[in-house]
Design a protein around this motif. Structure first.
Motif, short mmCIF file in Angstrom:
data_model
loop_
_atom_site.label_atom_id
_atom_site.label_comp_id
_atom_site.label_asym_id
_atom_site.label_seq_id
_atom_site.Cartn_x
_atom_site.Cartn_y
_atom_site.Cartn_z
N GLY A 151 0.78 -1.22 0.00
CA GLY A 151 0.00 0.00 0.00
C GLY A 151 0.82 1.27 0.00
N VAL A 152 2.13 1.18 0.26
CA VAL A 152 3.00 2.37 0.28
C VAL A 152 4.30 2.03 -0.46
CG1 VAL A 152 4.28 4.02 1.69
CG2 VAL A 152 2.03 3.22 2.45
N TYR A 153 4.70 2.94 -1.37
CA TYR A 153 5.85 2.66 -2.23
C TYR A 153 6.68 3.94 -2.42
CZ TYR A 153 2.80 -1.26 -3.18
OH TYR A 153 1.97 -2.36 -3.04
N LEU A 154 7.97 3.75 -2.54
CA LEU A 154 8.87 4.86 -2.86
C LEU A 154 9.05 4.89 -4.37
CD1 LEU A 154 10.87 7.06 -1.91
CD2 LEU A 154 12.61 5.26 -1.74
N VAL A 155 8.61 5.99 -5.00
CA VAL A 155 8.63 6.06 -6.47
C VAL A 155 9.49 7.20 -7.01
CG1 VAL A 155 6.40 4.92 -6.75
CG2 VAL A 155 6.47 7.41 -6.50
N GLY A 156 10.02 8.03 -6.11
CA GLY A 156 10.88 9.12 -6.55
C GLY A 156 11.87 9.48 -5.47
N GLY A 157 12.98 10.10 -5.88
CA GLY A 157 14.01 10.50 -4.94
C GLY A 157 15.35 10.58 -5.62
N GLN A 158 16.36 10.99 -4.87
CA GLN A 158 17.65 11.27 -5.49
C GLN A 158 18.30 10.05 -6.13
OE1 GLN A 158 20.22 12.89 -2.50
NE2 GLN A 158 20.43 10.98 -1.37
N GLU A 159 17.98 8.85 -5.65
CA GLU A 159 18.57 7.65 -6.24
C GLU A 159 17.62 6.93 -7.19
OE1 GLU A 159 19.92 5.29 -2.98
OE2 GLU A 159 21.57 6.64 -2.48
N LEU A 160 16.40 7.48 -7.34
CA LEU A 160 15.42 6.84 -8.23
C LEU A 160 15.14 7.67 -9.47
CD1 LEU A 160 14.68 5.50 -5.33
CD2 LEU A 160 12.51 5.00 -6.42
N THR A 161 15.09 8.99 -9.32
CA THR A 161 14.62 9.82 -10.42
C THR A 161 15.54 10.99 -10.75
OG1 THR A 161 13.17 10.89 -8.78
CG2 THR A 161 12.17 9.25 -10.23
N ASP A 162 15.88 11.81 -9.75
CA ASP A 162 16.70 13.00 -9.97
C ASP A 162 17.39 13.33 -8.65
OD1 ASP A 162 17.41 15.91 -10.07
OD2 ASP A 162 16.43 15.84 -12.03
N MET A 163 18.67 13.67 -8.70
CA MET A 163 19.42 13.98 -7.49
C MET A 163 18.79 15.12 -6.68
SD MET A 163 22.08 12.11 -6.83
CE MET A 163 23.03 13.22 -5.79
N ARG A 164 17.99 15.95 -7.36
CA ARG A 164 17.40 17.12 -6.70
C ARG A 164 16.01 16.86 -6.14
NH1 ARG A 164 18.04 20.69 -11.97
NH2 ARG A 164 17.20 18.72 -12.73
N ASP A 165 15.47 15.67 -6.40
CA ASP A 165 14.12 15.35 -5.93
C ASP A 165 14.12 14.99 -4.45
OD1 ASP A 165 12.80 15.69 -8.33
OD2 ASP A 165 12.90 13.57 -8.89
N CYS A 166 13.03 15.39 -3.78
CA CYS A 166 12.75 14.81 -2.48
C CYS A 166 12.29 13.37 -2.69
CB CYS A 166 11.64 15.60 -1.77
SG CYS A 166 10.00 15.41 -2.55
N CYS A 167 12.13 12.63 -1.60
CA CYS A 167 11.51 11.32 -1.71
C CYS A 167 10.02 11.50 -2.03
CB CYS A 167 11.65 10.55 -0.40
SG CYS A 167 13.35 10.09 -0.01
N VAL A 168 9.56 10.77 -3.02
CA VAL A 168 8.16 10.82 -3.44
C VAL A 168 7.55 9.45 -3.17
CG1 VAL A 168 6.56 11.20 -5.36
CG2 VAL A 168 8.70 12.52 -5.23
N PHE A 184 15.94 11.14 3.32
CA PHE A 184 16.83 10.09 3.80
C PHE A 184 16.17 8.72 3.83
CE2 PHE A 184 18.44 14.00 6.01
CZ PHE A 184 19.52 14.19 5.16
N GLY A 185 14.98 8.60 3.23
CA GLY A 185 14.38 7.29 3.07
C GLY A 185 13.53 6.82 4.23
N VAL A 186 13.52 5.50 4.44
CA VAL A 186 12.55 4.86 5.32
C VAL A 186 13.22 4.38 6.61
CG1 VAL A 186 10.91 2.95 5.53
CG2 VAL A 186 11.16 4.16 3.34
N TYR A 187 12.55 4.63 7.73
CA TYR A 187 13.06 4.21 9.04
C TYR A 187 12.02 3.33 9.73
CZ TYR A 187 16.67 7.74 8.38
OH TYR A 187 17.72 8.46 7.88
N LYS A 188 12.47 2.22 10.27
CA LYS A 188 11.61 1.32 11.03
C LYS A 188 12.53 0.40 11.85
CE LYS A 188 11.14 -1.77 7.03
NZ LYS A 188 10.20 -2.47 6.13
#
Length: 226
Positions: free
Chosen positions: A10-27, A205-209
């Motif tokens: 139900g929750v996915y990381l689809v954007g961010g500096q290592e996925l789409t653009d170095m300047r993007d926040c995590c999407v 900085f991604g996902v924390y758990k």
């Protein structure tokens, strides 16, 4: 570039500096079954890549109903106009409309990235302490958390027996020119700790758990700035 990632069903990381653009926040993508929502939109140059990542995960981008703007900085709102042109409704807090809808440069921080921002009308204007947004079968709780900006929000959902918090810019930074307020931020961070979230989807900085690491992450920055 990395591939889009599942945080939980139900929750996915689809954007961010290592996925789409170095300047993007995590999407982050939220799947409500019959409807989808994005948490933030990136800088604006990788909207097609974000949509491609949604497709790679097996979802239909035409089901994208909302894009939730957590605050008015360009690396989070630059893509709003593109997604709105595809039919998505933009959600944002009233106190960040000067950035999102008026595009005031000192509030969007666009000059830091040397890009232009295309202002958008906000379709769903949030006011007050908390408002809920229905995404298909899910309810996204949009909690008012000012401090980084005047109208910052931290959405969260209760899903599959756990609480997932989208705390996009817990780490700051802070600048009076864009309306930062450390005292309000401290109060906001205490609100987030009280949520006792099991998973934190952070903005850069991604996902924390699990929950202990979420609390530790927030308290680290409280100790640093308080």
């Amino acid at each position: 570039m990395q591939k889009p990632q599942k945080v939980v069903d139900g929750v996915y990381l689809v954007g961010g500096q290592e996925l789409t653009d170095m300047r993007d926040c995590c999407v982050y993508l939220v799947d409500g079954g019959s409807e989808l929502a994005l948490i933030d939109a990136g800088l604006g140059y990788s909207c097609r890549s974000i949509l491609d990542n949604i497709k790679r995960l097996g979802f239909d981008p035409s089901l994208l109903k909302y894009v939730i703007a957590t605050h008015g900085h360009i690396d989070h709102i630059g893509g709003l106009s593109h997604f709105q042109s595809l039919g998505a409704k933009i959600v944002g807090h009233a106190l960040d409309l000067d950035a999102i809808s008026k595009g005031l440069a000192h509030l969007t921080a666009a000059s830091y990235y040397r890009v232009n921002y295309q202002p958008v009308n906000v379709d769903v204007i949030l006011k007050g302490e908390k408002q809920d947004i229905t995404i298909g079968e899910l309810t996204l709780h949009c909690l008012f958390t000012p401090g980084h900006t005047p109208g910052g929000i931290s959405p969260y959902i209760d899903l599959n027996g756990g609480r997932i918090l989208f705390g996009q810019d817990i780490h700051g930074p802070f600048n009076a020119s864009w309306g930062s307020d450390i005292k309000k931020w401290i109060t906001s961070m205490k609100k987030l700790i009280d949520l006792k979230a099991d998973i934190l989807c952070e903005g850069h900085f991604g996902v924390y758990k699990p929950a202990a690491k979420v609390r530790q992450y927030i308290e680290h920055y409280l100790d640093q700035y308080a």
